[in-house]
Design a protein around this motif. Structure first.
Motif, PDB file in Angstrom:
ATOM      1  N   UNK A  40      43.650  36.582  36.212  1.00 58.29           N
ATOM      2  CA  UNK A  40      42.586  36.917  37.031  1.00 58.29           C
ATOM      3  C   UNK A  40      42.146  38.268  37.073  1.00 58.29           C
ATOM      4  N   UNK A  41      43.133  39.274  36.915  1.00 59.62           N
ATOM      5  CA  UNK A  41      42.934  40.495  36.862  1.00 59.62           C
ATOM      6  C   UNK A  41      43.757  41.228  35.322  1.00 59.62           C
ATOM      7  N   UNK A  42      42.941  42.181  34.889  1.00 63.17           N
ATOM      8  CA  UNK A  42      43.688  42.701  33.679  1.00 63.17           C
ATOM      9  C   UNK A  42      43.582  44.294  34.046  1.00 63.17           C
ATOM     10  N   UNK A  43      44.747  44.754  34.449  1.00 62.71           N
ATOM     11  CA  UNK A  43      44.709  46.171  34.832  1.00 62.71           C
ATOM     12  C   UNK A  43      45.302  47.274  33.461  1.00 62.71           C
ATOM     13  N   UNK A  44      44.621  48.207  33.207  1.00 63.03           N
ATOM     14  CA  UNK A  44      44.700  49.193  32.303  1.00 63.03           C
ATOM     15  C   UNK A  44      45.603  50.308  32.953  1.00 63.03           C
ATOM     16  N   UNK A  45      46.778  50.667  32.422  1.00 60.01           N
ATOM     17  CA  UNK A  45      47.645  51.574  33.134  1.00 60.01           C
ATOM     18  C   UNK A  45      47.752  52.868  32.125  1.00 60.01           C
TER      19      UNK A  45
END
Ligand code: ATP
Length: 202
Positions: A40-45
């Motif tokens: 649902x979400x793909x977070x770049x860190x």
């Protein structure tokens, strides 16, 4: 848009890196992973100071986070997560995952999957407590040209999920060295920002 706990099924991919700069290799692999894992979400860190890149001067965190922000409109699932900077974390992936768990991203509320390229898998034994990391979070691997999955240690290979994301032969190091190819290597808004701010000039 920032990473957040959303209602309903919440499968979240976490993609850490120096992103100096973010390029099509990151973007296409991330989209492929989001499709394959139904995220649902793909977070770049963005990392503050990647432990394995201490020998090289990085572009400031704020500029790298800004470049990453310019990539978010490329996919509705993309998010930015600056927890490592905001919480002054140590920079180890284990620490970052533990912090997110403390912040409420627990497995009963969401499923976290840490994404890494096959170059990182081949280097995993040099990471901070890799066995504990693999026990703390599901890890999925994005194949990368030149870094053969078969060369990974079997004890790690047995515990990760190797994805079928597109093989894209782009690295940030190459972009920094050959700025001319920028237009083919990074999204247009990223290229524009790099030009306007004179980043990666020889
Ligand atoms: P550098 O060349 O400066 O070392 P990089 O291009 O490898 O940088 P990073 O920001 O270090 O990019 O990578 C962040 C994450 O993205 C890592 O897990 C890395 O393995 C992965 N990655 C980078 N480029 C690709 C690519 N072309 N395909 C798949 N994964 C990638």
């Amino acid at each position: 848009m920032r990473l957040s706990l959303e209602s309903g099924p919440n499968h979240i991919g976490l993609f850490g890196g120096s992103f100096d700069p973010p390029h099509w290799g990151h973007i296409r692999a991330a989209q492929g992973a989001a499709d394959e894992l139904k995220l649902n979400q793909l977070a770049f860190l963005p990392a503050v100071r990647p432990p394995h890149k201490r020998d090289r001067k990085l572009t400031s965190f704020d500029l790298r986070a800004k470049l990453m922000e310019l990539c978010l409109p490329l996919d509705r699932r993309f998010r930015l997560c600056t927890v490592e900077m905001d919480e002054r974390l140590s920079g180890t992936t284990l620490d970052t995952v533990s912090k997110l768990r403390d912040m409420g991203f627990t497995e009963d509320r969401c499923h976290l999957i840490w994404l890494m390229g096959s170059d990182s898998l081949l280097d995993l034994e040099n990471w901070h407590r890799p066995d504990d990391l693999l026990a703390a979070v599901e890890v999925a691997i994005l194949p990368r040209p030149g870094y053969r999955i078969e060369d990974a240690l079997k004890k790690y290979l047995d515990k990760v999920n190797v994805l079928h994301t597109p093989l894209i032969d782009i690295s940030a190091q190459n972009i920094r060295a050959h700025r001319l190819a920028l237009e083919h290597s990074v999204p247009p808004l990223v290229a524009q920002f790099i030009h306007e701010n004179g980043l990666y000039s020889p």
